[in-house]
Design a protein around this motif. Sequence first.
Motif, PDB file in Angstrom:
ATOM      1  N   UNK A  34       0.911   1.870  -8.808  1.00  0.00           N
ATOM      2  CA  UNK A  34       0.409   0.497  -8.700  1.00  0.00           C
ATOM      3  C   UNK A  34      -0.049   0.180  -7.283  1.00  0.00           C
ATOM      4  N   UNK A  35       0.783   0.506  -6.270  1.00  0.00           N
ATOM      5  CA  UNK A  35       0.488   0.067  -4.907  1.00  0.00           C
ATOM      6  C   UNK A  35      -0.356   1.047  -4.125  1.00  0.00           C
ATOM      7  N   UNK A  36      -0.443   2.290  -4.589  1.00  0.00           N
ATOM      8  CA  UNK A  36      -1.267   3.258  -3.895  1.00  0.00           C
ATOM      9  C   UNK A  36      -0.544   3.880  -2.710  1.00  0.00           C
ATOM     10  N   UNK A  37      -1.198   4.807  -2.021  1.00  0.00           N
ATOM     11  CA  UNK A  37      -0.529   5.570  -0.949  1.00  0.00           C
ATOM     12  C   UNK A  37      -0.169   4.728   0.262  1.00  0.00           C
ATOM     13  N   UNK A  38      -0.856   3.602   0.478  1.00  0.00           N
ATOM     14  CA  UNK A  38      -0.614   2.816   1.685  1.00  0.00           C
ATOM     15  C   UNK A  38       0.796   2.250   1.727  1.00  0.00           C
ATOM     16  N   UNK A  39       1.350   1.900   0.557  1.00  0.00           N
ATOM     17  CA  UNK A  39       2.664   1.280   0.505  1.00  0.00           C
ATOM     18  C   UNK A  39       3.720   2.180  -0.143  1.00  0.00           C
ATOM     19  N   UNK A  40       3.364   3.374  -0.560  1.00  0.00           N
ATOM     20  CA  UNK A  40       4.268   4.181  -1.383  1.00  0.00           C
ATOM     21  C   UNK A  40       5.572   4.513  -0.669  1.00  0.00           C
ATOM     22  N   UNK A  41       5.491   4.944   0.573  1.00  0.00           N
ATOM     23  CA  UNK A  41       6.676   5.470   1.252  1.00  0.00           C
ATOM     24  C   UNK A  41       7.677   4.404   1.642  1.00  0.00           C
ATOM     25  N   UNK A  42       7.273   3.119   1.659  1.00  0.00           N
ATOM     26  CA  UNK A  42       8.151   2.116   2.239  1.00  0.00           C
ATOM     27  C   UNK A  42       9.352   1.773   1.370  1.00  0.00           C
ATOM     28  N   UNK A  43       9.389   2.160   0.120  1.00  0.00           N
ATOM     29  CA  UNK A  43      10.559   1.871  -0.719  1.00  0.00           C
ATOM     30  C   UNK A  43      11.559   3.026  -0.722  1.00  0.00           C
ATOM     31  N   UNK A  44      11.309   4.053   0.063  1.00  0.00           N
ATOM     32  CA  UNK A  44      12.225   5.191   0.089  1.00  0.00           C
ATOM     33  C   UNK A  44      13.546   4.823   0.744  1.00  0.00           C
ATOM     34  N   UNK A  45      13.504   3.966   1.756  1.00  0.00           N
ATOM     35  CA  UNK A  45      14.715   3.588   2.479  1.00  0.00           C
ATOM     36  C   UNK A  45      14.892   2.080   2.419  1.00  0.00           C
ATOM     37  N   UNK A  46      16.152   1.667   2.547  1.00  0.00           N
ATOM     38  CA  UNK A  46      16.441   0.237   2.575  1.00  0.00           C
ATOM     39  C   UNK A  46      16.133  -0.323   3.954  1.00  0.00           C
ATOM     40  N   UNK A  47      16.050  -1.652   4.023  1.00  0.00           N
ATOM     41  CA  UNK A  47      15.808  -2.304   5.299  1.00  0.00           C
ATOM     42  C   UNK A  47      14.531  -3.112   5.273  1.00  0.00           C
ATOM     43  N   UNK A  48      14.081  -3.476   6.459  1.00  0.00           N
ATOM     44  CA  UNK A  48      12.910  -4.335   6.615  1.00  0.00           C
ATOM     45  C   UNK A  48      11.796  -3.569   7.301  1.00  0.00           C
ATOM     46  N   UNK A  49      10.586  -3.750   6.809  1.00  0.00           N
ATOM     47  CA  UNK A  49       9.424  -3.048   7.348  1.00  0.00           C
ATOM     48  C   UNK A  49       8.234  -4.002   7.375  1.00  0.00           C
ATOM     49  N   UNK A  50       7.467  -3.935   8.440  1.00  0.00           N
ATOM     50  CA  UNK A  50       6.216  -4.695   8.524  1.00  0.00           C
ATOM     51  C   UNK A  50       5.060  -3.727   8.335  1.00  0.00           C
ATOM     52  N   UNK A  51       4.209  -4.043   7.371  1.00  0.00           N
ATOM     53  CA  UNK A  51       3.112  -3.136   7.012  1.00  0.00           C
ATOM     54  C   UNK A  51       1.790  -3.893   7.090  1.00  0.00           C
ATOM     55  N   UNK A  52       0.814  -3.264   7.681  1.00  0.00           N
ATOM     56  CA  UNK A  52      -0.535  -3.825   7.749  1.00  0.00           C
ATOM     57  C   UNK A  52      -1.338  -3.263   6.581  1.00  0.00           C
ATOM     58  N   UNK A  53      -1.858  -4.150   5.752  1.00  0.00           N
ATOM     59  CA  UNK A  53      -2.620  -3.745   4.583  1.00  0.00           C
ATOM     60  C   UNK A  53      -3.985  -3.213   4.961  1.00  0.00           C
TER      61      UNK A  53
END
Length: 508
Positions: A277-296
């Motif tokens: 659904x989200x594509x490669x840009x956001x895929x890795x960010x759910x691997x670990x817990x915590x907070x992340x800031x991502x630029x779309x």
Amino acid sequence: MRLAMVVLYTGAGLIALLYAALTYRRRSETPLALPLSLVMAGSAQWALADACALAAPTPGLAVTFNYLIFLGVATVVVGFFWHTTVSAGRRPPRLALMLIHPVLLMAVLATDPWHHLFYRRVEAGGLGMVVQPGPAYWAHVLYSYAMMAFGLVLVIRALRRAVRGQRRVYLWFLVGALAPTVGNLVTVFIDVDLQGLDLAPVLFLTSGVVWWWTDRSGVNSDPVPVTYAQVLSALSDAVMVLDPNGRFLDVNPAATKLLAAVNPACDAVIGRQWREVVGPHFTAMVADTGQTTIHGPSGDVYDFRVVKIEAAADGTSTCTVVVARDITELERLRAELTDQAVRDGLTGVYNRRHLAAVLDAQARAAADGDPLSIVMIDVDHFKAVNDRYGHAVGDRMLVDLARQLTGSVRESDLVARYGGEEFVVVLPGVPAHAAAERADQWRRQCAARAIDTPHGTLNATFSAGVAQLAATGGPDELLRLADEAMYRAKRAGRNQVLVAESALSISG
């Protein structure tokens, strides 16, 4: 036929009794085990009493066993209500209140041969006893179905609140409850065609199997999120629930909008993998817990918080909750506030604090041999301007000069307000002589610009001192040299530019 029914009831009762014992042993593992074992124990009592009533050698003994059927029925009702209450995420009901009906029912049945309120008439039938129910019987039926209906309402309400990935469990629970309910309705209301045939205790085995599966699945052993739909649908944050394999279990409306923006080609997401659904840009960010800031990819900024929900018993992850927020505007405001903190409130150029930080960094960079020059500017006769024209005109003069300087420098240069009417321009990579030439160009532009005031036009001039960082010098020494050169320019007649440690004068 009678023998077949006895065997059927006996088999069903023994299976239910065995299942009740096995379920009871798990009472410390799940809150659903005890009520489920109670349901199955009541079902076993019900079925075995049915078998004994059919096999009884005398009508009197058959009636006694027929009465004992209702001890199992009452137990089933108590266990059923208890089970549905816990399944719906509520506190277990008080046992004393649940026992009122079984105690009163046993009292009525024990005295029924004298008052006949439960059975008005009892006689032998083709497959057991044929009875004419009395008012106490119908009161018992009404109460039992009311309690079961209330329990089912609780489950249905929990189903509506639950995330979509859990709703199938509640649907299966309702299926398990439906089978014996239909069987009992057939027994009670269609007894004319099936005299003596009691389907409910046999069909409770179906309930036991289905409820065992819902319990062992671990999905509804604990209370589900209360008022999930009402609360999360009102949130502006995007909330997404993923199963342990990364598939979407549920999303709130804000998440639907966010996912549509990230992947316009994606329609329904429930059951699909996160990476699909989200594509490669956001895929890795759910691997670990915590907070992340991502630029779309479109420049938007998102704040992601990932939480793993763990089962209380073994610590394994049952699902992942992803909360996302579009912070593009917040980041813009934050950058704006950060910029304002280093800006002069009147002129909009950088303040003295930021100048000191930049000079320190530029001085370290200039250690490699690149020149670094500064120009210190002081408006001529500024006090006299304030006294004659007013402070408002003086402020306009400073703002106008700041705009001229800002519009005349490179992107790598820096303009700062150093004091009341003093400005400093930092020119990295520019030697002193070239800096002086640029400063004199600014001086001429300033002198040629007229400012309209209520007391006539005003032409502002300034004096400037130029200094270049020495090999052994620092920011403080550079400012001191530029300041001395600027005061020499003022003593020499103002409206001119002088270079530090030099007699060179560039005037117009």
